[in-house]
Motif scaffolding. Structure first.
Motif, mmCIF file in Angstrom:
data_model
loop_
_atom_site.group_PDB
_atom_site.id
_atom_site.type_symbol
_atom_site.label_atom_id
_atom_site.label_comp_id
_atom_site.label_asym_id
_atom_site.label_seq_id
_atom_site.Cartn_x
_atom_site.Cartn_y
_atom_site.Cartn_z
ATOM 1 N N UNK A 35 10.008 23.249 -32.070
ATOM 2 C CA UNK A 35 10.449 21.933 -32.548
ATOM 3 C C UNK A 35 11.965 21.766 -32.577
ATOM 4 N N UNK A 36 12.690 22.875 -32.374
ATOM 5 C CA UNK A 36 14.133 22.736 -32.580
ATOM 6 C C UNK A 36 14.873 22.425 -31.279
ATOM 7 N N UNK A 37 16.026 21.817 -31.446
ATOM 8 C CA UNK A 37 16.833 21.409 -30.305
ATOM 9 C C UNK A 37 17.320 22.621 -29.528
ATOM 10 N N UNK A 38 17.309 22.465 -28.201
ATOM 11 C CA UNK A 38 17.854 23.523 -27.340
ATOM 12 C C UNK A 38 19.383 23.564 -27.428
ATOM 13 N N UNK A 39 19.966 22.613 -28.150
ATOM 14 C CA UNK A 39 21.427 22.637 -28.356
ATOM 15 C C UNK A 39 21.768 23.166 -29.754
ATOM 16 N N UNK A 40 20.781 23.638 -30.491
ATOM 17 C CA UNK A 40 21.041 24.130 -31.846
ATOM 18 C C UNK A 40 21.518 25.577 -31.813
ATOM 19 N N UNK A 73 24.150 27.430 -8.772
ATOM 20 C CA UNK A 73 25.458 27.087 -9.359
ATOM 21 C C UNK A 73 25.293 26.151 -10.552
ATOM 22 N N UNK A 74 24.382 25.182 -10.442
ATOM 23 C CA UNK A 74 24.116 24.260 -11.557
ATOM 24 C C UNK A 74 23.696 25.050 -12.791
ATOM 25 N N UNK A 75 22.770 25.958 -12.587
ATOM 26 C CA UNK A 75 22.205 26.702 -13.715
ATOM 27 C C UNK A 75 23.196 27.729 -14.251
ATOM 28 N N UNK A 76 23.947 28.372 -13.363
ATOM 29 C CA UNK A 76 24.908 29.387 -13.804
ATOM 30 C C UNK A 76 26.026 28.743 -14.626
ATOM 31 N N UNK A 77 26.527 27.600 -14.143
ATOM 32 C CA UNK A 77 27.601 26.893 -14.852
ATOM 33 C C UNK A 77 27.174 26.484 -16.247
ATOM 34 N N UNK A 78 25.878 26.219 -16.418
ATOM 35 C CA UNK A 78 25.362 25.707 -17.697
ATOM 36 C C UNK A 78 24.585 26.735 -18.511
ATOM 37 N N UNK A 79 24.734 28.014 -18.160
ATOM 38 C CA UNK A 79 24.010 29.074 -18.883
ATOM 39 C C UNK A 79 22.515 28.743 -18.984
ATOM 40 N N UNK A 80 21.972 28.212 -17.892
ATOM 41 C CA UNK A 80 20.547 27.812 -17.822
ATOM 42 C C UNK A 80 20.168 26.768 -18.871
ATOM 43 N N UNK A 81 21.169 25.977 -19.304
ATOM 44 C CA UNK A 81 20.907 24.885 -20.252
ATOM 45 C C UNK A 81 21.343 23.542 -19.661
ATOM 46 N N UNK A 82 21.193 23.402 -18.346
ATOM 47 C CA UNK A 82 21.538 22.127 -17.700
ATOM 48 C C UNK A 82 20.645 21.014 -18.233
ATOM 49 N N UNK A 83 19.357 21.340 -18.340
ATOM 50 C CA UNK A 83 18.446 20.437 -19.061
ATOM 51 C C UNK A 83 17.642 21.290 -20.043
ATOM 52 N N UNK A 84 16.669 20.696 -20.703
ATOM 53 C CA UNK A 84 15.917 21.437 -21.724
ATOM 54 C C UNK A 84 15.173 22.609 -21.077
ATOM 55 N N UNK A 85 15.454 23.828 -21.501
ATOM 56 C CA UNK A 85 14.749 24.974 -20.926
ATOM 57 C C UNK A 85 13.373 25.130 -21.575
ATOM 58 N N UNK A 86 12.510 26.010 -21.039
ATOM 59 C CA UNK A 86 11.206 26.253 -21.663
ATOM 60 C C UNK A 86 11.388 27.154 -22.880
ATOM 61 N N UNK A 98 22.316 36.066 -14.842
ATOM 62 C CA UNK A 98 20.890 36.071 -15.181
ATOM 63 C C UNK A 98 20.506 34.637 -15.535
ATOM 64 N N UNK A 99 19.596 34.062 -14.776
ATOM 65 C CA UNK A 99 19.209 32.664 -14.979
ATOM 66 C C UNK A 99 17.774 32.568 -15.497
ATOM 67 N N UNK A 100 17.552 31.654 -16.430
ATOM 68 C CA UNK A 100 16.219 31.422 -16.999
ATOM 69 C C UNK A 100 15.746 30.044 -16.533
ATOM 70 N N UNK A 101 14.823 30.026 -15.573
ATOM 71 C CA UNK A 101 14.469 28.776 -14.896
ATOM 72 C C UNK A 101 12.994 28.430 -15.050
ATOM 73 N N UNK A 102 12.594 27.346 -14.404
ATOM 74 C CA UNK A 102 11.191 26.926 -14.391
ATOM 75 C C UNK A 102 10.684 26.868 -12.942
ATOM 76 N N UNK A 103 9.387 26.713 -12.785
ATOM 77 C CA UNK A 103 8.820 26.468 -11.460
ATOM 78 C C UNK A 103 8.133 27.666 -10.827
ATOM 79 N N UNK A 104 8.313 28.850 -11.412
ATOM 80 C CA UNK A 104 7.643 30.032 -10.880
ATOM 81 C C UNK A 104 8.280 30.568 -9.614
ATOM 82 N N UNK A 105 7.743 31.689 -9.144
ATOM 83 C CA UNK A 105 8.229 32.281 -7.900
ATOM 84 C C UNK A 105 8.083 31.288 -6.747
#
Lengths: 359, 359
Positions: B37-42, B226-239, B68-75
């Protein structure tokens, strides 16, 4: 201390939904293992997956000529998936009403002849442009809108969405399941799940079947709606736990009376808060009244210092995540389906007390 | 009845990890609300997010010049992200050792001059080609391998991976954290999380920093490293919940002695099972011995009828998800980090009993 969570997303889930998840942590549906551990090709998982889709169809009255897809990547991935899948003539019109709305537009312009037909950026997105006055182009593939603007607290109302012959596409990330929408008004609806559907990590796409299968050649396989539709969103391993949580939440919404009941409760909460703000000389909401959001209520005190004090003291009182977005400042109360009426009442009581102590 | 879950992925998590998740369902890190329930920006979420990345770095000894990137979408999404991000000269060589390996290759050929330099499809992927005999091309952007083949039960060993000047890319979905790997041997490692890291819905990418930022112009923003690395994998809401579960699991792995201890336990389990099969005239594993997987053990009885009976009776005995993949048939025991040694012992005891009753 009872904590009320006003986060804009990920946001509050009903206690009942969390309790159901907790109870099944070690034994999902009599399997003897957690939903997190079972194969996405198992019968037990399949039942949840299909129930999730069926409940979305039922609760939103999604007509049979629409596919419901359960995807990953958030609305941000859809900002590109939409043009990659829907651009056939290569033209689309956008209405820009906020930060995410603008991002959707900025991503789309890479893929075709995309025009921003109206924006409310001139007044920091505090209103929705009158779309009845816009001359959308002929021969476009679609018109894109953002139904509710989480950061700025604005929203389209039933009678303010564009009414044209063109396919209407809406990012409903913050309004899906919180208020009624006539799906047949739209060619495509997409929504990140983390506000009203499920925890972050799931994206819902509802798309008219005749719009599927015309992807641009450069569209990645995983982003093609046809790939996902053909495979019932099981082309690869889906975010099973998020889909399980969505199912629990959809069951809860159904039990509460469906989306109509959610809209009624959300209206009650936001009306209470808007009325209080409008009757106060201390608090202010800058959004044009007719365009106010049902779920995101930004407000300010007379000074930035008091805003900061408010956020801090509210947190100590168990009213958390009220800090406004940096693009707006002040405070923001997000009150989605998971926020009980008592939470809004507690916020208003705190606001009264804070006003008395600080005016 | 104690249930042991041999699913190939999503797969068994340690009871300790599930218990920790259960305990925090209504109160994550003293916030008074769930991690869902908590914000990914908290700050509270940020601590988990960064701990997850730090633990992967520590447990896999990831050098500082890797992101090290934490992403979505699977292999499956990485099958396209890899060529979209890494093809600069436009050429890459693939070794095809299984179903997913082949999918990775088939996706990549859309984006450049891609050559399959070796495949073990001639013998239904029951071995790993001798890569020391392959003449990989000069001036290629990378060589792609699949470190462990979940369906076929084969794996590269430390001394059987390609050793060339080219950048080595590996899909480690089923071997990450289950056995040691020298990250500096690779330019990029990717893995769907649902076997050894976390519930489905998270993808881990470990990529050398100098390989980031050379994306093809048509690479979607969300798929750019590059998008994800620049944003520490917080470009949008992560899982967020998956990342929380990954953190709990990584803490558990660390407490158990790290990846070396996991490899030791996984070796013990699979050795026990392979030894039993090899000493039996009833059961058979068709994989070339030196190429056998540490975590996925396919096996058969003398007939398809007995295979079906085995799967059914095993399930009744609490040994679930043993049915082999349709491309191989028979049975498959997947024994990742979450499978205790007792589970393997219980399987072998059942196999002995079944053999006695049916030979």
């Amino acid at each position: 201390m009872k904590v009320y969570n006003f986060a804009a997303g990920p946001s509050a889930l009903s206690d009942e939904v969390l309790e159901a998840a907790k109870q099944q942590m070690f034994d999902f549906a009599g399997t003897g293992v957690s939903i997190m551990e079972i194969s996405h090709r198992s019968k037990a998982y399949d039942a949840v997956h299909n129930e999730c889709i069926a409940l979305i169809r039922e609760l939103m009255a999604v007509p049979d000529n629409y596919e419901i897809l359960l995807l990953q990547g958030g609305a941000s991935l859809q900002f590109e998936a939409v043009p990659l899948n829907l651009l056939v003539k290569g033209k689309a019109d956008y209405v820009v009403t906020g930060n995410f709305s603008k991002k959707a537009y900025m991503e789309a312009i890479k893929y075709g002849d995309i025009v921003c037909q109206a924006t409310s950026e001139d007044k920091n997105f505090t209103y929705i442009p009158d779309v009845s006055e816009i001359r959308f182009r002929q021969d476009i593939d679609y018109i894109h809108i953002t139904s509710n603007n989480t950061i700025f607290g604005t929203a389209y109302k039933k009678d303010s969405i564009p009414r044209t012959d063109a396919v209407l596409v809406a990012d409903m990330s913050s309004s899906i399941l919180a208020q009624q929408a006539d799906v047949s008004d739209y060619g495509l609806i997409y929504a990140g799940a983390q506000k009203n559907v499920a925890p972050a990590g799931l994206t819902v796409v509802i798309v008219r079947k005749d719009l599927i299968g015309h992807e641009m050649p450069l569209c990645p396989t995983m982003m093609k709606y046809s790939t996902q539709a053909k495979n019932n969103s099981l082309y690869n391993t889906p975010p099973c736990f998020c889909i399980f949580m969505a199912t629990l939440n959809l069951r809860w919404i159904k039990k509460c009376g469906g989306v109509a009941a959610m809209e009624e409760m959300n209206t009650l909460k936001s009306d209470m808060l808007y009325d209080f703000i409008d009757n106060s000389a201390f608090y202010k909401n800058s959004v044009v009244k007719k365009d106010r959001s049902l779920v995101n209520v930004p407000f300010t005190t007379p000074s930035q210092e008091l805003d900061a004090k408010f956020v801090k003291e509210a947190e100590s009182a168990g009213l958390i995540a009220l800090k406004g977005h940096r693009l707006v400042g002040g405070m923001r109360a997000s009150m989605y389906n998971g926020m009980p009426v008592e939470g809004t009442k507690a916020l208003i009581a705190f606001m009264q007390k804070f006003e008395l102590e600080n005016k």
